[in-house]
Design a protein around this motif. Sequence first.
Motif, mmCIF file in Angstrom:
data_model
loop_
_atom_site.group_PDB
_atom_site.id
_atom_site.type_symbol
_atom_site.label_atom_id
_atom_site.label_comp_id
_atom_site.label_asym_id
_atom_site.label_seq_id
_atom_site.Cartn_x
_atom_site.Cartn_y
_atom_site.Cartn_z
ATOM 1 N N ASN A 41 -3.700 5.680 -2.919
ATOM 2 C CA ASN A 41 -3.490 4.311 -3.399
ATOM 3 C C ASN A 41 -4.117 4.110 -4.772
ATOM 4 O O ASN A 41 -3.561 3.421 -5.629
ATOM 5 C CB ASN A 41 -4.065 3.305 -2.410
ATOM 6 N N SER A 42 -5.270 4.721 -4.996
ATOM 7 C CA SER A 42 -5.964 4.571 -6.270
ATOM 8 C C SER A 42 -5.251 5.294 -7.411
ATOM 9 O O SER A 42 -5.105 4.750 -8.499
ATOM 10 C CB SER A 42 -7.395 5.089 -6.134
ATOM 11 N N ILE A 43 -4.809 6.516 -7.143
ATOM 12 C CA ILE A 43 -4.133 7.302 -8.186
ATOM 13 C C ILE A 43 -2.901 6.580 -8.698
ATOM 14 O O ILE A 43 -2.644 6.539 -9.897
ATOM 15 C CB ILE A 43 -3.740 8.698 -7.649
ATOM 16 N N SER A 85 0.107 4.313 0.717
ATOM 17 C CA SER A 85 -0.117 5.133 1.909
ATOM 18 C C SER A 85 0.626 4.559 3.120
ATOM 19 O O SER A 85 1.194 5.310 3.917
ATOM 20 C CB SER A 85 -1.610 5.284 2.200
ATOM 21 N N SER A 142 0.849 -1.175 0.000
ATOM 22 C CA SER A 142 0.000 0.000 0.000
ATOM 23 C C SER A 142 0.896 1.239 0.000
ATOM 24 O O SER A 142 1.774 1.381 0.854
ATOM 25 C CB SER A 142 -0.880 -0.011 1.253
ATOM 26 N N ASP A 174 -6.955 6.403 0.528
ATOM 27 C CA ASP A 174 -7.569 5.578 -0.513
ATOM 28 C C ASP A 174 -7.367 6.204 -1.895
ATOM 29 O O ASP A 174 -7.089 5.504 -2.864
ATOM 30 C CB ASP A 174 -9.057 5.379 -0.240
ATOM 31 N N ALA A 175 -7.506 7.524 -1.973
ATOM 32 C CA ALA A 175 -7.280 8.208 -3.249
ATOM 33 C C ALA A 175 -5.820 8.087 -3.665
ATOM 34 O O ALA A 175 -5.521 7.851 -4.839
ATOM 35 C CB ALA A 175 -7.688 9.671 -3.149
ATOM 36 N N GLY A 191 -2.225 3.331 -8.150
ATOM 37 C CA GLY A 191 -2.462 1.899 -8.143
ATOM 38 C C GLY A 191 -2.320 1.265 -9.513
ATOM 39 O O GLY A 191 -2.208 1.942 -10.530
ATOM 40 N N SER A 218 5.050 8.643 -10.268
ATOM 41 C CA SER A 218 4.400 7.456 -10.828
ATOM 42 C C SER A 218 5.393 6.364 -11.222
ATOM 43 O O SER A 218 4.998 5.232 -11.464
ATOM 44 C CB SER A 218 3.539 7.833 -12.036
ATOM 45 N N THR A 236 -3.142 -0.395 -13.003
ATOM 46 C CA THR A 236 -4.185 -0.209 -14.014
ATOM 47 C C THR A 236 -4.039 -1.294 -15.054
ATOM 48 O O THR A 236 -3.051 -2.027 -15.067
ATOM 49 C CB THR A 236 -4.069 1.175 -14.693
#
Length: 101
Positions: free
Chosen positions: A62-64, A31, A29, A59-60, A66, A91, A68
């Motif tokens: 981790n999502s940004i 974060s 994770s 959460d955002a 994360g 990134s 794909t």
Amino acid sequence: MSEHAENGDIEYDADTGIYRTTYDIEAESLSVRVLEAVAAIRNVDPTDLDPLDEYVDPDALNSIFGPTATKAGTHGSLSFAYEGLLVIIHSDGEVELREEV
């Protein structure tokens, strides 16, 4: 000259004043990695830090950054202040941390 913080996977460049570490979003994770890095730099337990969600949505975050379906062409960075440090997440898997001025 590069020195290591107590946590062996965080490098400190005394010339620039920048701590560097990496993250593997497939294996951890982001974060949590940020919390671990800041705690190592500050020489405290991660539970002694301010809650990360007071500064950025974990959460955002981790999502940004994360996984794909395709990573081709994706690049960017995000920065925020946390515990007196400027945290810059790239990134490409690099995290830079430096003292706020």
